[in-house]
Design a protein around this motif. Sequence first.
Motif, PDB file in Angstrom:
ATOM      1  N   GLY A  41       0.819  -1.203   0.000  1.00  0.00           N
ATOM      2  CA  GLY A  41       0.000   0.000   0.000  1.00  0.00           C
ATOM      3  C   GLY A  41       0.857   1.258   0.000  1.00  0.00           C
ATOM      4  O   GLY A  41       0.566   2.226  -0.713  1.00  0.00           O
ATOM      5  N   ALA A  42       1.920   1.250   0.793  1.00  0.00           N
ATOM      6  CA  ALA A  42       2.823   2.404   0.834  1.00  0.00           C
ATOM      7  C   ALA A  42       3.526   2.591  -0.510  1.00  0.00           C
ATOM      8  O   ALA A  42       3.655   3.724  -1.001  1.00  0.00           O
ATOM      9  CB  ALA A  42       3.844   2.219   1.954  1.00  0.00           C
ATOM     10  N   ILE A  43       3.962   1.492  -1.112  1.00  0.00           N
ATOM     11  CA  ILE A  43       4.631   1.575  -2.417  1.00  0.00           C
ATOM     12  C   ILE A  43       3.684   2.146  -3.473  1.00  0.00           C
ATOM     13  O   ILE A  43       4.043   3.033  -4.242  1.00  0.00           O
ATOM     14  CB  ILE A  43       5.162   0.194  -2.838  1.00  0.00           C
ATOM     15  N   ILE A  44       2.461   1.650  -3.494  1.00  0.00           N
ATOM     16  CA  ILE A  44       1.474   2.124  -4.475  1.00  0.00           C
ATOM     17  C   ILE A  44       1.129   3.590  -4.221  1.00  0.00           C
ATOM     18  O   ILE A  44       0.995   4.382  -5.155  1.00  0.00           O
ATOM     19  CB  ILE A  44       0.221   1.225  -4.452  1.00  0.00           C
ATOM     20  N   ALA A  45       0.982   3.970  -2.943  1.00  0.00           N
ATOM     21  CA  ALA A  45       0.652   5.361  -2.620  1.00  0.00           C
ATOM     22  C   ALA A  45       1.753   6.313  -3.086  1.00  0.00           C
ATOM     23  O   ALA A  45       1.468   7.370  -3.656  1.00  0.00           O
ATOM     24  CB  ALA A  45       0.424   5.499  -1.119  1.00  0.00           C
ATOM     25  N   VAL A  46       3.003   5.940  -2.868  1.00  0.00           N
ATOM     26  CA  VAL A  46       4.115   6.792  -3.298  1.00  0.00           C
ATOM     27  C   VAL A  46       4.172   6.846  -4.825  1.00  0.00           C
ATOM     28  O   VAL A  46       4.391   7.909  -5.411  1.00  0.00           O
ATOM     29  CB  VAL A  46       5.447   6.285  -2.705  1.00  0.00           C
ATOM     30  N   ALA A  47       3.944   5.718  -5.473  1.00  0.00           N
ATOM     31  CA  ALA A  47       4.006   5.676  -6.935  1.00  0.00           C
ATOM     32  C   ALA A  47       2.887   6.506  -7.571  1.00  0.00           C
ATOM     33  O   ALA A  47       3.082   7.096  -8.636  1.00  0.00           O
ATOM     34  CB  ALA A  47       3.930   4.236  -7.425  1.00  0.00           C
ATOM     35  N   LEU A  48       1.726   6.564  -6.932  1.00  0.00           N
ATOM     36  CA  LEU A  48       0.587   7.290  -7.503  1.00  0.00           C
ATOM     37  C   LEU A  48       0.485   8.737  -7.025  1.00  0.00           C
ATOM     38  O   LEU A  48      -0.447   9.446  -7.408  1.00  0.00           O
ATOM     39  CB  LEU A  48      -0.714   6.554  -7.178  1.00  0.00           C
ATOM     40  N   MET A  49       1.429   9.188  -6.217  1.00  0.00           N
ATOM     41  CA  MET A  49       1.360  10.551  -5.694  1.00  0.00           C
ATOM     42  C   MET A  49       1.349  11.618  -6.796  1.00  0.00           C
ATOM     43  O   MET A  49       0.561  12.558  -6.724  1.00  0.00           O
ATOM     44  CB  MET A  49       2.506  10.798  -4.708  1.00  0.00           C
ATOM     45  N   PRO A  50       2.178  11.510  -7.859  1.00  0.00           N
ATOM     46  CA  PRO A  50       2.099  12.532  -8.911  1.00  0.00           C
ATOM     47  C   PRO A  50       0.714  12.586  -9.576  1.00  0.00           C
ATOM     48  O   PRO A  50       0.196  13.675  -9.851  1.00  0.00           O
ATOM     49  CB  PRO A  50       3.165  12.094  -9.924  1.00  0.00           C
ATOM     50  N   LEU A  51       0.113  11.425  -9.807  1.00  0.00           N
ATOM     51  CA  LEU A  51      -1.223  11.392 -10.391  1.00  0.00           C
ATOM     52  C   LEU A  51      -2.246  12.003  -9.434  1.00  0.00           C
ATOM     53  O   LEU A  51      -3.151  12.728  -9.858  1.00  0.00           O
ATOM     54  CB  LEU A  51      -1.622   9.955 -10.746  1.00  0.00           C
ATOM     55  N   THR A  52      -2.082  11.744  -8.156  1.00  0.00           N
ATOM     56  CA  THR A  52      -2.985  12.324  -7.156  1.00  0.00           C
ATOM     57  C   THR A  52      -2.882  13.842  -7.170  1.00  0.00           C
ATOM     58  O   THR A  52      -3.906  14.542  -7.110  1.00  0.00           O
ATOM     59  CB  THR A  52      -2.636  11.793  -5.751  1.00  0.00           C
ATOM     60  N   HIS A  53      -1.675  14.378  -7.266  1.00  0.00           N
ATOM     61  CA  HIS A  53      -1.503  15.834  -7.307  1.00  0.00           C
ATOM     62  C   HIS A  53      -2.131  16.436  -8.565  1.00  0.00           C
ATOM     63  O   HIS A  53      -2.756  17.497  -8.510  1.00  0.00           O
ATOM     64  CB  HIS A  53      -0.021  16.210  -7.226  1.00  0.00           C
ATOM     65  N   ARG A  54      -1.997  15.752  -9.716  1.00  0.00           N
ATOM     66  CA  ARG A  54      -2.627  16.244 -10.949  1.00  0.00           C
ATOM     67  C   ARG A  54      -4.141  16.248 -10.831  1.00  0.00           C
ATOM     68  O   ARG A  54      -4.803  17.202 -11.243  1.00  0.00           O
ATOM     69  CB  ARG A  54      -2.199  15.380 -12.143  1.00  0.00           C
ATOM     70  N   LEU A  55      -4.687  15.148 -10.284  1.00  0.00           N
ATOM     71  CA  LEU A  55      -6.142  15.103 -10.101  1.00  0.00           C
ATOM     72  C   LEU A  55      -6.600  16.172  -9.113  1.00  0.00           C
ATOM     73  O   LEU A  55      -7.656  16.784  -9.292  1.00  0.00           O
ATOM     74  CB  LEU A  55      -6.573  13.718  -9.608  1.00  0.00           C
ATOM     75  N   GLU A  56      -5.820  16.391  -8.078  1.00  0.00           N
ATOM     76  CA  GLU A  56      -6.163  17.412  -7.091  1.00  0.00           C
ATOM     77  C   GLU A  56      -6.211  18.795  -7.737  1.00  0.00           C
ATOM     78  O   GLU A  56      -7.123  19.591  -7.470  1.00  0.00           O
ATOM     79  CB  GLU A  56      -5.135  17.382  -5.959  1.00  0.00           C
ATOM     80  N   ALA A  58      -6.790  19.307 -10.915  1.00  0.00           N
ATOM     81  CA  ALA A  58      -7.941  19.294 -11.820  1.00  0.00           C
ATOM     82  C   ALA A  58      -9.254  19.504 -11.071  1.00  0.00           C
ATOM     83  O   ALA A  58     -10.190  20.104 -11.605  1.00  0.00           O
ATOM     84  CB  ALA A  58      -7.980  17.977 -12.591  1.00  0.00           C
ATOM     85  N   PHE A  59      -9.322  19.040  -9.834  1.00  0.00           N
ATOM     86  CA  PHE A  59     -10.529  19.197  -9.015  1.00  0.00           C
ATOM     87  C   PHE A  59     -10.450  20.424  -8.117  1.00  0.00           C
ATOM     88  O   PHE A  59     -11.132  20.503  -7.107  1.00  0.00           O
ATOM     89  CB  PHE A  59     -10.779  17.946  -8.174  1.00  0.00           C
ATOM     90  N   LYS A  60      -9.585  21.368  -8.468  1.00  0.00           N
ATOM     91  CA  LYS A  60      -9.453  22.653  -7.768  1.00  0.00           C
ATOM     92  C   LYS A  60      -9.142  22.494  -6.285  1.00  0.00           C
ATOM     93  O   LYS A  60      -9.779  23.111  -5.434  1.00  0.00           O
ATOM     94  CB  LYS A  60     -10.696  23.504  -7.982  1.00  0.00           C
ATOM     95  N   GLY A  61      -8.171  21.631  -5.979  1.00  0.00           N
ATOM     96  CA  GLY A  61      -7.690  21.508  -4.606  1.00  0.00           C
ATOM     97  C   GLY A  61      -8.465  20.542  -3.727  1.00  0.00           C
ATOM     98  O   GLY A  61      -8.172  20.430  -2.542  1.00  0.00           O
ATOM     99  N   ARG A  62      -9.446  19.854  -4.273  1.00  0.00           N
ATOM    100  CA  ARG A  62     -10.216  18.896  -3.455  1.00  0.00           C
ATOM    101  C   ARG A  62      -9.502  17.548  -3.460  1.00  0.00           C
ATOM    102  O   ARG A  62      -9.694  16.713  -4.345  1.00  0.00           O
ATOM    103  CB  ARG A  62     -11.640  18.779  -3.984  1.00  0.00           C
ATOM    104  N   ALA A  66     -10.116  13.698  -5.310  1.00  0.00           N
ATOM    105  CA  ALA A  66      -9.054  13.082  -6.115  1.00  0.00           C
ATOM    106  C   ALA A  66      -8.753  11.677  -5.604  1.00  0.00           C
ATOM    107  O   ALA A  66      -8.571  10.741  -6.392  1.00  0.00           O
ATOM    108  CB  ALA A  66      -7.798  13.946  -6.071  1.00  0.00           C
ATOM    109  N   ALA A  67      -8.721  11.506  -4.293  1.00  0.00           N
ATOM    110  CA  ALA A  67      -8.453  10.183  -3.721  1.00  0.00           C
ATOM    111  C   ALA A  67      -9.581   9.208  -4.030  1.00  0.00           C
ATOM    112  O   ALA A  67      -9.341   8.037  -4.337  1.00  0.00           O
ATOM    113  CB  ALA A  67      -8.262  10.303  -2.212  1.00  0.00           C
ATOM    114  N   VAL A  68     -10.827   9.676  -3.970  1.00  0.00           N
ATOM    115  CA  VAL A  68     -11.971   8.803  -4.274  1.00  0.00           C
ATOM    116  C   VAL A  68     -11.933   8.363  -5.732  1.00  0.00           C
ATOM    117  O   VAL A  68     -12.134   7.185  -6.045  1.00  0.00           O
ATOM    118  CB  VAL A  68     -13.301   9.518  -3.936  1.00  0.00           C
ATOM    119  N   VAL A  69     -11.660   9.296  -6.640  1.00  0.00           N
ATOM    120  CA  VAL A  69     -11.596   8.964  -8.071  1.00  0.00           C
ATOM    121  C   VAL A  69     -10.479   7.958  -8.334  1.00  0.00           C
ATOM    122  O   VAL A  69     -10.666   6.974  -9.051  1.00  0.00           O
ATOM    123  CB  VAL A  69     -11.411  10.247  -8.914  1.00  0.00           C
ATOM    124  N   LEU A  70      -9.325   8.190  -7.724  1.00  0.00           N
ATOM    125  CA  LEU A  70      -8.193   7.281  -7.908  1.00  0.00           C
ATOM    126  C   LEU A  70      -8.500   5.899  -7.336  1.00  0.00           C
ATOM    127  O   LEU A  70      -8.168   4.877  -7.944  1.00  0.00           O
ATOM    128  CB  LEU A  70      -6.949   7.862  -7.246  1.00  0.00           C
TER     129      LEU A  70
END
Length: 115
Positions: A41-56, A58-62, A66-70
């Motif tokens: 879980g930690a490995i996946i969370a770190v690997a997906l952090m850039p995508l999470t920031h992009r989605l965040e 795109a969703f204007k800071g929410r 972003a976490a729910v969509v991911l």
Amino acid sequence: MHKKFFVSNMMESAIRIGLLFILIVWTYDIVRPFVIPVLWGAIIAVALMPLTHRLERAFKGRRGLAAVVLTLLGIMLLVPPVVVSGSIFDGVARTIEVLQSGDISIAGPTIGDHI
């Protein structure tokens, strides 16, 4: 007087260290099955952090959205292969069971009722 106090403190410290050691060993037995999934879980969370920031962004800071969509995207990508692989595994296991038992029977040709 100081010697008695020193021995008393040593005994108390030894008991505390022993109880702490027992607690750590006992807790490890409880936690051990969860260590590998937590690491993944930690490995996946770190690997997906850039995508999470992009989605965040795109969703204007929410960040929650972003976490729910991911999370939903991950579930949609992972669940179908798991279901299919389980079905394949069941079919292969049944085929092996039939082959090992020697109860292989092939149905003969059927003649329709119209004759």
